[in-house]
Design a protein around this motif. Structure first.
Motif, mmCIF file in Angstrom:
data_model
loop_
_atom_site.group_PDB
_atom_site.id
_atom_site.type_symbol
_atom_site.label_atom_id
_atom_site.label_comp_id
_atom_site.label_asym_id
_atom_site.label_seq_id
_atom_site.Cartn_x
_atom_site.Cartn_y
_atom_site.Cartn_z
ATOM 1 N N VAL A 33 1.274 11.582 -11.221
ATOM 2 C CA VAL A 33 1.672 12.813 -10.539
ATOM 3 C C VAL A 33 2.668 12.450 -9.435
ATOM 4 C CG1 VAL A 33 0.886 14.816 -9.236
ATOM 5 C CG2 VAL A 33 -0.561 13.850 -11.027
ATOM 6 N N CYS A 34 3.808 13.116 -9.433
ATOM 7 C CA CYS A 34 4.842 12.895 -8.434
ATOM 8 C C CYS A 34 5.177 14.222 -7.757
ATOM 9 C CB CYS A 34 6.107 12.299 -9.065
ATOM 10 S SG CYS A 34 5.852 10.666 -9.785
ATOM 11 N N LYS A 35 5.589 14.131 -6.505
ATOM 12 C CA LYS A 35 5.894 15.329 -5.726
ATOM 13 C C LYS A 35 7.239 15.172 -5.044
ATOM 14 C CE LYS A 35 4.015 18.413 -2.192
ATOM 15 N NZ LYS A 35 2.927 18.669 -1.223
ATOM 16 N N ASP B 19 12.925 13.329 -1.788
ATOM 17 C CA ASP B 19 12.478 12.096 -2.435
ATOM 18 C C ASP B 19 11.433 12.432 -3.485
ATOM 19 O OD1 ASP B 19 14.003 10.326 -0.752
ATOM 20 O OD2 ASP B 19 12.574 10.790 0.842
ATOM 21 N N LEU B 20 11.424 11.616 -4.532
ATOM 22 C CA LEU B 20 10.389 11.716 -5.558
ATOM 23 C C LEU B 20 9.317 10.690 -5.220
ATOM 24 C CD1 LEU B 20 9.561 13.035 -8.281
ATOM 25 C CD2 LEU B 20 10.657 11.094 -9.413
ATOM 26 N N VAL B 21 8.119 11.168 -4.842
ATOM 27 C CA VAL B 21 7.047 10.290 -4.359
ATOM 28 C C VAL B 21 5.886 10.348 -5.351
ATOM 29 C CG1 VAL B 21 5.511 9.751 -2.449
ATOM 30 C CG2 VAL B 21 7.758 10.752 -1.990
ATOM 31 N N GLU B 22 5.379 9.187 -5.727
ATOM 32 C CA GLU B 22 4.232 9.085 -6.635
ATOM 33 C C GLU B 22 2.954 9.241 -5.811
ATOM 34 O OE1 GLU B 22 3.361 6.230 -10.383
ATOM 35 O OE2 GLU B 22 3.402 5.241 -8.423
ATOM 36 N N VAL B 23 2.253 10.361 -5.997
ATOM 37 C CA VAL B 23 1.059 10.645 -5.196
ATOM 38 C C VAL B 23 -0.230 10.304 -5.924
ATOM 39 C CG1 VAL B 23 2.211 12.427 -3.845
ATOM 40 C CG2 VAL B 23 1.100 13.061 -5.984
ATOM 41 N N ALA B 24 -0.206 10.185 -7.246
ATOM 42 C CA ALA B 24 -1.403 9.823 -8.028
ATOM 43 C C ALA B 24 -0.970 8.876 -9.128
ATOM 44 C CB ALA B 24 -2.084 11.062 -8.594
ATOM 45 N N ALA B 25 -0.990 7.570 -8.807
ATOM 46 C CA ALA B 25 -0.491 6.579 -9.761
ATOM 47 C C ALA B 25 -1.440 6.347 -10.922
ATOM 48 C CB ALA B 25 -0.222 5.261 -9.039
ATOM 49 N N THR B 26 -2.726 6.620 -10.751
ATOM 50 C CA THR B 26 -3.706 6.340 -11.807
ATOM 51 C C THR B 26 -3.821 7.463 -12.828
ATOM 52 O OG1 THR B 26 -5.469 7.232 -10.403
ATOM 53 C CG2 THR B 26 -5.048 4.860 -10.287
ATOM 54 N N ALA C 110 0.818 -1.211 0.000
ATOM 55 C CA ALA C 110 0.000 0.000 0.000
ATOM 56 C C ALA C 110 0.851 1.260 0.000
ATOM 57 C CB ALA C 110 -0.923 0.000 1.219
ATOM 58 N N GLU C 111 2.164 1.104 0.117
ATOM 59 C CA GLU C 111 3.056 2.256 0.129
ATOM 60 C C GLU C 111 3.193 2.826 -1.282
ATOM 61 O OE1 GLU C 111 4.526 3.630 2.706
ATOM 62 O OE2 GLU C 111 3.757 2.209 4.188
ATOM 63 N N PRO C 112 3.281 4.128 -1.412
ATOM 64 C CA PRO C 112 3.487 4.714 -2.741
ATOM 65 C C PRO C 112 4.893 4.435 -3.259
ATOM 66 C CG PRO C 112 3.586 6.419 -1.062
ATOM 67 C CD PRO C 112 3.168 5.158 -0.364
ATOM 68 N N ARG C 113 5.031 4.420 -4.559
ATOM 69 C CA ARG C 113 6.353 4.203 -5.150
ATOM 70 C C ARG C 113 7.189 5.476 -5.021
ATOM 71 N NH1 ARG C 113 5.253 1.702 -11.011
ATOM 72 N NH2 ARG C 113 4.009 3.622 -11.159
ATOM 73 N N ILE C 114 8.466 5.295 -4.739
ATOM 74 C CA ILE C 114 9.355 6.441 -4.568
ATOM 75 C C ILE C 114 10.636 6.207 -5.364
ATOM 76 C CG2 ILE C 114 8.446 6.985 -2.274
ATOM 77 C CD1 ILE C 114 10.949 5.745 -1.081
ATOM 78 N N ASN C 115 11.217 7.303 -5.816
ATOM 79 C CA ASN C 115 12.535 7.326 -6.455
ATOM 80 C C ASN C 115 12.661 6.299 -7.573
ATOM 81 O OD1 ASN C 115 13.210 9.409 -4.702
ATOM 82 N ND2 ASN C 115 14.008 7.995 -3.153
#
Length: 263
Positions: free
Chosen positions: A102-104, A90-97, A49-54
């Motif tokens: 969208v990454c922040k 860190d580059l975090v994926e906040v909206a994968a769909t 459930a963790e978002p993808r990062i980097n």
């Protein structure tokens, strides 16, 4: 039953659903031998459930959002990782769909800590409505009735529902109107604090009524916390008010004692 003949290079197993023996080639990609028995191969681990990062973000381009919420635009994943490395974030994926995703840019460790603290605070402030139960008899003594009513008042002030049960025994079961009148009397006595949520109804030897509070559980909890905070800040106010009430009562008793001989 004769034993199932196994062909060379095959594994034999019994299908419980179809109740038949089956053969499967040893080189099948779905089955692998384990201690002489076939087993299903591992098709993948649990879904995280963790978002993808980097480096875990596997897309050619992303819509990048800056650390302060500013829109950077659509950039390639390489440029986004480079910006994250230069900013020590860190580059975090906040909206994968989304298309593109969208990454922040953010400090992911700090973000996880703040999220955990918010969830803990929300659980701490969460209020659960509890149903309290009070049992009465149709021929209850007036003093006992006042005691039971005091419990109902206390429960309603705390924001809890109250289930009032009238217990009938022996010949009392032929007089259900006694319990009905008692429940109506109790509902009228606490009408300022609660309302009849469930009308009186007969349930075997018992008659049940549910009274709901006008005040929500969260509001009652907040008022209790505020009163406790005021008491902790200045306990002298409560002592002064109590002393004032005692002084008023003493003055009233003295005035009554002085006025008595004149009558």
């Amino acid at each position: 039953m004769a034993p199932h003949a196994r062909r060379a290079g095959h594994f034999a197993f019994y299908d419980l659903k179809r109740r038949v023996f089956c053969d499967l080639p040893a080189r099948s990609s779905m089955w692998q031998p384990s201690e002489g028995r076939p087993r299903i191969a591992n098709l993948g681990g649990p879904i995280s459930a963790e978002p993808r990062i980097n480096d875990r973000i596997r897309v050619p381009e992303v819509r990048l959002v800056g650390p302060n919420g500013e829109q950077v635009g659509i950039v390639s994943i390489g440029d986004a990782l480079k910006l994250a490395q230069e900013s020590d974030l860190d580059l975090v994926e906040v909206a994968a769909t989304a298309r593109p995703p969208v990454c922040k840019l953010m400090d992911y460790g700090k973000f996880k800590y703040e999220s955990a603290m918010k969830a803990r605070e929300a659980r701490r402030n969460q209020a659960y409505t509890i149903i309290k139960e009070i049992k009465l008899r149709p021929k209850i003594d007036p003093h006992d009735y006042e005691t039971k009513k005091g419990h109902v008042v206390r429960f309603l002030k705390a924001g809890d529902k109250v289930k009032v049960t009238i217990m009938f025994r022996g010949r009392e079961q032929s007089r259900p109107e006694l319990g009905f009148r008692l429940l109506q009397r109790l509902a009228e006595d606490v009408t300022e604090l609660g309302f009849v949520e469930s009308q009186p109804k007969q349930d075997g030897r018992n008659m049940i009524m549910v009274i709901g509070p006008h005040k929500k559980k969260a509001e009652a909890k907040a008022e209790k916390a505020a009163a406790k905070a005021r008491h902790d800040e200045d306990p002298s106010e409560d002592q002064a008010s109590a002393a004032g009430e005692t002084l008023v009562e003493d003055e009233a008793s003295v005035s009554d004692a002085v006025a008595a001989p004149q009558e």
